[in-house]
Design a protein around this motif. Sequence first.
Motif, PDB file in Angstrom:
ATOM      1  N   ASP A 228       0.914  -1.115   0.112  1.00  0.00           N
ATOM      2  CA  ASP A 228       0.199   0.035   0.015  1.00  0.00           C
ATOM      3  C   ASP A 228       1.007   1.226   0.043  1.00  0.00           C
ATOM      4  O   ASP A 228       0.583   2.169  -0.684  1.00  0.00           O
ATOM      5  N   GLN A 229       1.887   1.241   0.688  1.00  0.00           N
ATOM      6  CA  GLN A 229       2.913   2.423   1.069  1.00  0.00           C
ATOM      7  C   GLN A 229       3.451   2.587  -0.398  1.00  0.00           C
ATOM      8  O   GLN A 229       3.698   3.777  -0.939  1.00  0.00           O
ATOM      9  N   ASN A 231       2.320   1.712  -3.355  1.00  0.00           N
ATOM     10  CA  ASN A 231       1.360   2.114  -4.527  1.00  0.00           C
ATOM     11  C   ASN A 231       1.079   3.632  -4.185  1.00  0.00           C
ATOM     12  O   ASN A 231       0.836   4.301  -5.155  1.00  0.00           O
ATOM     13  N   GLN A 232       0.935   4.047  -3.002  1.00  0.00           N
ATOM     14  CA  GLN A 232       0.858   5.356  -2.377  1.00  0.00           C
ATOM     15  C   GLN A 232       2.072   6.315  -3.082  1.00  0.00           C
ATOM     16  O   GLN A 232       1.680   7.363  -3.631  1.00  0.00           O
ATOM     17  N   GLN A 233       3.453   5.668  -2.907  1.00  0.00           N
ATOM     18  CA  GLN A 233       4.399   6.669  -3.202  1.00  0.00           C
ATOM     19  C   GLN A 233       4.285   6.818  -4.879  1.00  0.00           C
ATOM     20  O   GLN A 233       4.653   7.890  -5.262  1.00  0.00           O
ATOM     21  N   HIS A 236       1.833   9.273  -5.830  1.00  0.00           N
ATOM     22  CA  HIS A 236       2.228  10.701  -5.745  1.00  0.00           C
ATOM     23  C   HIS A 236       3.285  11.050  -6.767  1.00  0.00           C
ATOM     24  O   HIS A 236       3.371  12.181  -7.257  1.00  0.00           O
TER      25      HIS A 236
END
Length: 516
Positions: A228-229, A231-233, A236
């Motif tokens: 998840d982290q 994918n989030q990065q 962004h």
Amino acid sequence: MARLFDAIEPEVVSMNMLQQAVESLRPNSDNQVIPKEDKLDYSAVDALRLDFRNILRMENLWLFNNLTKLQMDNNIIERIEGLDTLKKLTWLDLSFNNITQIEGLDALTELTDLSLYNNRITIIENMDSLKKLNVFSIGNNQVDDENSIRYLRRFDNLRTLCLRGNPFASKSESFIFTISHLPQINFLDYKLIEDAQREEATKKFEIPIQQLINQEDQDREKEKKAEDQKNQQQLHKDAFVENMDHNQLFTTMFKDDFEGQKLLLVPGADELMVQFEEKFVTIVQTMFEIGLKEKETRDREIDDFWICVNEAKDENTRRAAAIVDEFKDYRTQLFAKEDLEQQGVSPAVAAEYDEALTTLRNKLMALEIALVDQLEDTIQTFERNLGEMVSNFTESMRGNFGLIRELQAFFNESIISLCVAAVELYMKGELDDEFPEETRDLFADKDTILNACQTSDEIHRTKIDQREDEMFSRISNWLTTMMDNIHEEEEYKRNRKRIIEISRLIDYLRADIEDI
């Protein structure tokens, strides 16, 4: 496990060997899959046998990008390699080789059947990408580790497993350990696992299995958070606002600003710093939110574009197929009038057929030209719209970077004022005795303190400029690369491919009557 033919000169997978292997796929000389006079099309091959050839290294397999079945058993292969392009492979036999480590399988995501029987492997590992694995033969190797068995728990689709001939399989409880820890498998060493056997084995290892399940749950949760982290990065980054959801830019400005860090120790600087950071981070957070919203807008535009393009191509294909079907009906009716077995095709019918082929070609080419024009208009509109979105994004971000620079200027002026006041106190001997000695050195005279403030300001402005340049450069390159790819793939390459298809179709239909 030495092979009887190890003494023979080792071979590599040469082009000559591959050609012979493909040639052997032809049924017979009268009914050839690939005519002798034609160049071999390796991409058309879906199954390949390279067994009993004394192969040492796996090379040149990249030619077979549509291969689904590869048989390379009974060689002297020592390392699994060269399979990265075989993404459609579903069946792989590397049994009876000299392989010592499982590796090189990451690209084989479609693989369902894997045989590594009779090699020199000690650990079952490096197979995480084989999510569809259904049959796995690892018998007659050197596996002697319970963790290798536990490793196979991740393969939910695994139903058949061969372990016999390994040191682990000779242990007294190897069978019940395996079937209790691998509830997904139905066959072990080619024997069906009975329900009673499974139930008994599960009871025996109930506690360690429950502990293992708990640990797996924790590991999955960690992996999910990490994914998840990640994918989030990536989100962004794709929005060109990475690391702008917190105070990284602000922190970066002061990281290498050693003079500035000393200036922050002057009386009153701590309060000024708090206000500066708060306002700075607020502006950057606004930029971050704008970036994400602008990306959503761009994504919708891109999705709409591809829907439009694909609908146009699908409609064009449907109309072209209807024209070809109509021609085939006409062709059937035309030849129905002829006595093909006795007299063949008459000159008049042949001339009419040739004229019909010309008409067919013209219709298909006209349809293609219409699609070219339609796609050109669609792409131009898309490029213009996306260019405006990028321009709006750039202007909005430029305005916010301007606010950051104004804030930096105000901060620098405020620091200068505090430092000048501190210099006056220093000259009067009224500066706090607890004031750090390394900071006192800056207050020898006014010029020294002003130079320190100027250096600090330049460092901060440079960091801001670099972040702005990076953002604008990346989004500009993104737009240019995307549009270049679209022009190349959807206009030039697609058009050339379609024209070749039409020409081949006409040649095929013309050759058809010549054969008659």
